[in-house]
Design an enzyme around this catalytic site. Structure first.
Site, PDB file in Angstrom:
ATOM      1  N   LYS A   1      16.915  33.962  -2.999  1.00 20.98           N
ATOM      2  CA  LYS A   1      15.644  33.645  -3.641  1.00 20.98           C
ATOM      3  C   LYS A   1      15.794  33.749  -5.154  1.00 20.98           C
ATOM      4  O   LYS A   1      15.804  34.837  -5.723  1.00 20.98           O
ATOM      5  CB  LYS A   1      14.537  34.607  -3.180  1.00 20.98           C
ATOM      6  CG  LYS A   1      13.157  34.093  -3.573  1.00 20.98           C
ATOM      7  CD  LYS A   1      12.131  35.163  -3.812  1.00 20.98           C
ATOM      8  CE  LYS A   1      12.084  35.698  -5.197  1.00 20.98           C
ATOM      9  NZ  LYS A   1      11.698  34.751  -6.260  1.00 20.98           N
TER      10      LYS A   1
ATOM     11  N   GLY B   1      16.648  42.879 -10.803  1.00 17.03           N
ATOM     12  CA  GLY B   1      15.377  42.635 -11.486  1.00 17.03           C
ATOM     13  C   GLY B   1      14.937  43.896 -12.196  1.00 17.03           C
ATOM     14  O   GLY B   1      15.765  44.755 -12.508  1.00 17.03           O
ATOM     15  N   SER B   2      13.642  44.003 -12.410  1.00 15.20           N
ATOM     16  CA  SER B   2      13.134  45.133 -13.181  1.00 15.20           C
ATOM     17  C   SER B   2      13.094  46.402 -12.323  1.00 15.20           C
ATOM     18  O   SER B   2      13.044  46.341 -11.093  1.00 15.20           O
ATOM     19  CB  SER B   2      11.734  44.807 -13.689  1.00 15.20           C
ATOM     20  OG  SER B   2      10.884  44.632 -12.578  1.00 15.20           O
ATOM     21  N   THR B   3      13.063  47.534 -12.998  1.00 15.79           N
ATOM     22  CA  THR B   3      13.001  48.811 -12.287  1.00 15.79           C
ATOM     23  C   THR B   3      11.690  48.919 -11.506  1.00 15.79           C
ATOM     24  O   THR B   3      11.675  49.423 -10.375  1.00 15.79           O
ATOM     25  CB  THR B   3      13.171  49.974 -13.294  1.00 15.79           C
ATOM     26  OG1 THR B   3      14.505  49.874 -13.822  1.00 15.79           O
ATOM     27  CG2 THR B   3      13.006  51.327 -12.645  1.00 15.79           C
TER      28      THR B   3
ATOM     29  N   GLY C   1      12.082  46.940  -8.435  1.00 14.15           N
ATOM     30  CA  GLY C   1      13.121  47.604  -7.635  1.00 14.15           C
ATOM     31  C   GLY C   1      12.554  48.754  -6.813  1.00 14.15           C
ATOM     32  O   GLY C   1      12.936  48.954  -5.652  1.00 14.15           O
TER      33      GLY C   1
ATOM     34  N   GLU D   1      20.086  46.423  -8.797  1.00 11.52           N
ATOM     35  CA  GLU D   1      20.588  46.284 -10.181  1.00 11.52           C
ATOM     36  C   GLU D   1      19.363  46.126 -11.061  1.00 11.52           C
ATOM     37  O   GLU D   1      18.728  45.066 -11.047  1.00 11.52           O
ATOM     38  CB  GLU D   1      21.469  45.040 -10.300  1.00 11.52           C
ATOM     39  CG  GLU D   1      22.762  45.102  -9.527  1.00 11.52           C
ATOM     40  CD  GLU D   1      23.733  46.120 -10.083  1.00 11.52           C
ATOM     41  OE1 GLU D   1      23.562  46.554 -11.245  1.00 11.52           O
ATOM     42  OE2 GLU D   1      24.650  46.505  -9.349  1.00 11.52           O
TER      43      GLU D   1
ATOM     44  N   CYS E   1      20.491  42.580 -19.133  1.00 11.97           N
ATOM     45  CA  CYS E   1      20.211  43.953 -18.692  1.00 11.97           C
ATOM     46  C   CYS E   1      21.071  44.956 -19.444  1.00 11.97           C
ATOM     47  O   CYS E   1      20.660  46.076 -19.676  1.00 11.97           O
ATOM     48  CB  CYS E   1      20.419  44.066 -17.193  1.00 11.97           C
ATOM     49  SG  CYS E   1      22.017  43.477 -16.686  1.00 11.97           S
TER      50      CYS E   1
ATOM     51  N   GLU F   1      12.459  49.179 -22.199  1.00  6.07           N
ATOM     52  CA  GLU F   1      13.218  47.926 -22.185  1.00  6.07           C
ATOM     53  C   GLU F   1      12.334  46.790 -22.685  1.00  6.07           C
ATOM     54  O   GLU F   1      11.276  46.536 -22.117  1.00  6.07           O
ATOM     55  CB  GLU F   1      13.700  47.618 -20.762  1.00  6.07           C
ATOM     56  CG  GLU F   1      14.591  46.403 -20.709  1.00  6.07           C
ATOM     57  CD  GLU F   1      15.039  46.047 -19.301  1.00  6.07           C
ATOM     58  OE1 GLU F   1      14.179  45.973 -18.398  1.00  6.07           O
ATOM     59  OE2 GLU F   1      16.251  45.843 -19.101  1.00  6.07           O
TER      60      GLU F   1
HETATM   61  P1  NAP Z   1      11.399  41.060 -11.811  1.00  3.55           P
HETATM   62  O1  NAP Z   1      10.057  40.702 -12.274  1.00  3.55           O
HETATM   63  O2  NAP Z   1      11.616  42.392 -11.206  1.00  3.55           O
HETATM   64  O3  NAP Z   1      11.854  39.905 -10.807  1.00  3.55           O
HETATM   65  C1  NAP Z   1      13.126  39.842 -10.226  1.00  3.55           C
HETATM   66  C2  NAP Z   1      13.051  39.040  -8.930  1.00  3.55           C
HETATM   67  O4  NAP Z   1      12.267  39.758  -7.977  1.00  3.55           O
HETATM   68  C3  NAP Z   1      12.396  37.685  -9.071  1.00  3.55           C
HETATM   69  O5  NAP Z   1      13.074  36.759  -8.245  1.00  3.55           O
HETATM   70  C4  NAP Z   1      10.991  37.967  -8.554  1.00  3.55           C
HETATM   71  O6  NAP Z   1      10.359  36.801  -8.119  1.00  3.55           O
HETATM   72  C5  NAP Z   1      11.266  38.921  -7.410  1.00  3.55           C
HETATM   73  N1  NAP Z   1      10.125  39.750  -6.968  1.00  3.55           N
HETATM   74  C6  NAP Z   1       8.950  40.010  -7.581  1.00  3.55           C
HETATM   75  N2  NAP Z   1       8.184  40.838  -6.841  1.00  3.55           N
HETATM   76  C7  NAP Z   1       8.878  41.123  -5.724  1.00  3.55           C
HETATM   77  C8  NAP Z   1       8.621  41.935  -4.579  1.00  3.55           C
HETATM   78  N3  NAP Z   1       7.484  42.619  -4.431  1.00  3.55           N
HETATM   79  N4  NAP Z   1       9.577  42.014  -3.618  1.00  3.55           N
HETATM   80  C9  NAP Z   1      10.739  41.335  -3.757  1.00  3.55           C
HETATM   81  N5  NAP Z   1      11.016  40.536  -4.812  1.00  3.55           N
HETATM   82  C10 NAP Z   1      10.104  40.428  -5.797  1.00  3.55           C
HETATM   83  O7  NAP Z   1      12.462  40.963 -13.001  1.00  3.55           O
HETATM   84  P2  NAP Z   1      12.597  39.805 -14.061  1.00  3.55           P
HETATM   85  O8  NAP Z   1      11.552  39.990 -15.109  1.00  3.55           O
HETATM   86  O9  NAP Z   1      12.720  38.502 -13.377  1.00  3.55           O
HETATM   87  O10 NAP Z   1      14.027  40.162 -14.690  1.00  3.55           O
HETATM   88  C11 NAP Z   1      14.197  41.009 -15.751  1.00  3.55           C
HETATM   89  C12 NAP Z   1      14.635  42.382 -15.284  1.00  3.55           C
HETATM   90  O11 NAP Z   1      15.844  42.284 -14.533  1.00  3.55           O
HETATM   91  C13 NAP Z   1      14.965  43.313 -16.436  1.00  3.55           C
HETATM   92  O12 NAP Z   1      14.420  44.590 -16.189  1.00  3.55           O
HETATM   93  C14 NAP Z   1      16.474  43.387 -16.426  1.00  3.55           C
HETATM   94  O13 NAP Z   1      17.013  44.537 -16.995  1.00  3.55           O
HETATM   95  C15 NAP Z   1      16.773  43.266 -14.981  1.00  3.55           C
HETATM   96  N6  NAP Z   1      18.152  42.799 -14.785  1.00  3.55           N
HETATM   97  C16 NAP Z   1      19.075  43.673 -14.304  1.00  3.55           C
HETATM   98  C17 NAP Z   1      20.393  43.279 -14.146  1.00  3.55           C
HETATM   99  C18 NAP Z   1      21.429  44.229 -13.624  1.00  3.55           C
HETATM  100  O14 NAP Z   1      22.467  43.766 -13.175  1.00  3.55           O
HETATM  101  N7  NAP Z   1      21.214  45.534 -13.648  1.00  3.55           N
HETATM  102  C19 NAP Z   1      20.760  41.975 -14.466  1.00  3.55           C
HETATM  103  C20 NAP Z   1      19.803  41.110 -14.963  1.00  3.55           C
HETATM  104  C21 NAP Z   1      18.484  41.539 -15.109  1.00  3.55           C
HETATM  105  P3  NAP Z   1       8.962  36.348  -8.812  1.00  3.55           P
HETATM  106  O15 NAP Z   1       9.301  35.991 -10.217  1.00  3.55           O
HETATM  107  O16 NAP Z   1       8.526  35.246  -7.960  1.00  3.55           O
HETATM  108  O17 NAP Z   1       8.031  37.473  -8.792  1.00  3.55           O
END
Ligand code: NAP
Ligand code: MG
Length: 480
Positions: A164, A217-219, A222, A239, A273, A374
């Protein structure tokens, strides 16, 4: 790959121009369910999961070849979908090919072990079996790269996958589905679901036929994923976010440390990230370091992502743009000193309607929100420190622990500090770099589990213990 049955689509936008670049299927709950069932049927059928590892390896390697052949098209697609600079996307394509090649090799090396006989009449060994159906959820900042970090090891281990992507950047994930089929991955093994709601990811994590969730994704999300997955005892790897420090001592190669600090925060417009969003500098060189950073950072080229000279492209999402803007406001209200930028970058021509942020730097107190939270944009905060102990304390005073850098020519000090840091990666005297063979992941609230490296193969496997009785006299413990 499964086709959506839903008739509706949504607009996919190029954030650098505001143009609609594609209509993307809006998957429904039914579509998600069909994708999971396809993955389950494919897994249980055994065509992929039971295939000789050497054959799976060839197919995963073929995916690497096809990606390499199409790198230019995929790169441009990523740039238009995400807004990143083409120079950044180019580097990612190489890393994606390397990742598939690495895991093609790993497929035949997912070894079990043989234990010393627990009793003379026993053979005991373990085998690694694929964990099953994997739900892979990825964010928008490195769409194809982060998909490959999950899909390549999952396929190599013999798992089937429902991928996804983030709704704003789904295009390369859809291409990956086609590439898999072309490479010889059987139908139903890699399924891609796209949609704009916040529901698809949630349904995937809830689905009882999914065995593991690999989430980036975000903490905040997560935490929700971990809670939801607990209901069905799914395996989970997370992650998550970061607020990664660079620590610069007064015996560092300052020229190299400044260049790395600039790259470390402005690469991918800070939407990384592992971005080095906190730079801790020893007091004795602080003013010199900051002055040099500001002077050199003015030369960073923010511009049209499709121009090969551009180094920093657009901010991918309107919400992200708003978040960066509001953090800069918070910085001002907290009394942080603006060293550079702090405002929207205005471009003209075809990029006039795009979302660009100027490269930004602040000096802030260590407990200021902009120094702790962040931001996920091209915004760095500088904090001075007196000595090694204070540097370590400041670096570790974070809920995150994804990555860190240490700059010092004293190898004893650099390694002492590296050892003291609560961080999944520590880079000494180098800008951050990520390699397929080196594990990547977080301490603390940056997540758990690892991506990349051989240990990731374990995270896409179950360990089965096999006990064989080899004695001449059959066992009859009850003597009946
Ligand atoms: P996000 O809002 O947490 O979304 C990540 C993914 O999760 C998206 O595909 C999102 O889809 C989906 N999602 C949303 N709600 C969900 C739920 N309840 N259950 C399952 N999946 C759900 O993060 P983002 O804003 O896209 O990305 C930025 C974050 O990712 C930052 O905090 C960054 O540090 C982190 N990141 C970490 C790494 C690492 O390797 N540690 C790498 C890259 C990024 P929708 O958009 O449809 O909600
Ligand atoms: Mg897009």
């Amino acid at each position: 790959m499964t086709a959506t049955q839903s008739a509706s689509t949504y607009d996919d936008i190029n954030p650098a121009t505001g143009e609609v670049i594609a209509q993307v299927p809006e998957s429904t709950h039914d579509d998600l369910d069909r994708a999971v069932r396809a993955a389950r049927t494919a897994f249980d059928g055994g065509k992929w999961s039971q295939m000789a590892a050497s054959r799976r390896a060839k197919i995963v390697n073929k995916m690497a070849q096809l990606i390499a052949e199409r790198a230019n098209d995929l790169m441009l697609m990523e740039v238009r979908d995400n807004g990143k600079a083409i120079s950044t996307a180019k580097g990612e394509m190489g890393a994606i090919v390397d990742c598939f090649e690495f895991y093609a090799g790993a497929a035949t090396k997912n070894y079990g072990e043989t234990m010393p006989p627990p009793l003379p009449t026993y053979l005991a060994n373990t085998v690694r079996e694929p964990v099953g159906v994997v739900g892979a959820i990825i964010p928008w900042n490195f769409p194809l790269l982060l998909a490959s970090w999950k899909v390549a090891p999952a396929l190599a281990a013999g798992c089937t996958v429902v991928l996804k992507p983030a709704p704003s950047t789904p295009l390369t994930a859809l291409e990956l589905g086609k590439i898999a089929l072309e490479a010889g991955v059987p139908e139903g093994v890699l399924n891609v679901v796209t949609g704009s709601g916040r529901d698809l990811g949630q349904w995937l994590v809830e689905h009882p036929l999914v065995d593991k969730i690999a989430f980036t994704g975000s903490t905040a999300t997560g935490k929700l994923v971990a809670k939801t997955a607990a209901e069905t005892i799914k395996r989970v790897t997370l992650e998550l976010g970061g607020k990664s420090p660079s620590i610069v001592f007064d015996d560092a190669n300052l020229d190299a440390a400044v260049a790395a600090a600039i790259y470390g925060i402005y690469y991918n417009a800070g939407q990384a990230c592992e971005a080095r969003s906190r730079v801790l500098v020893q007091k004795s060189i602080y003013d010199r370091f900051v002055a040099s950073f500001v002077e050199r950072a003015r030369n960073v080229r923010v511009g049209d992502p499709e121009d090969p000279q551009t180094q920093v492209g657009a901010i991918t999402l309107p919400e992200q743009f708003e978040k960066i803007r509001s953090y800069c406001e918070i910085g001002a209200s907290e009394g942080a000193r603006v060293l550079l930028g702090g405002e929207r970058a205005k471009l003209d021509g075809r990029n006039a309607g795009g979302m660009f942020w100027s490269v930004t730097a602040y000096e802030a107190a260590p407990d200021a929100r902009i120094a702790r939270e962040e931001i996920f944009g091209p915004v760095v905060t500088f904090v001075p420190f007196a000595d090694e102990a204070e540097a370590i304390a400041l670096a570790n005073a974070s809920e995150y622990g994804l990555s860190a850098s240490v700059w010092s020519e004293n190898i004893g000090r650099a390694n002492r500090v590296a050892r003291a840091l609560r961080s999944g990666t520590v880079a000494i005297n180098t800008p951050y770099a990520v390699f397929p063979g080196v594990p990547f992941g977080g301490y603390k609230q940056s997540g758990y589990g690892r991506e990349l490296g051989m240990e990731t193969m374990k995270l896409y496997s179950e360990t089965k213990s096999v006990l064989t009785f080899i004695g001449e006299k059959p066992m009859n413990p009850f003597g009946v």
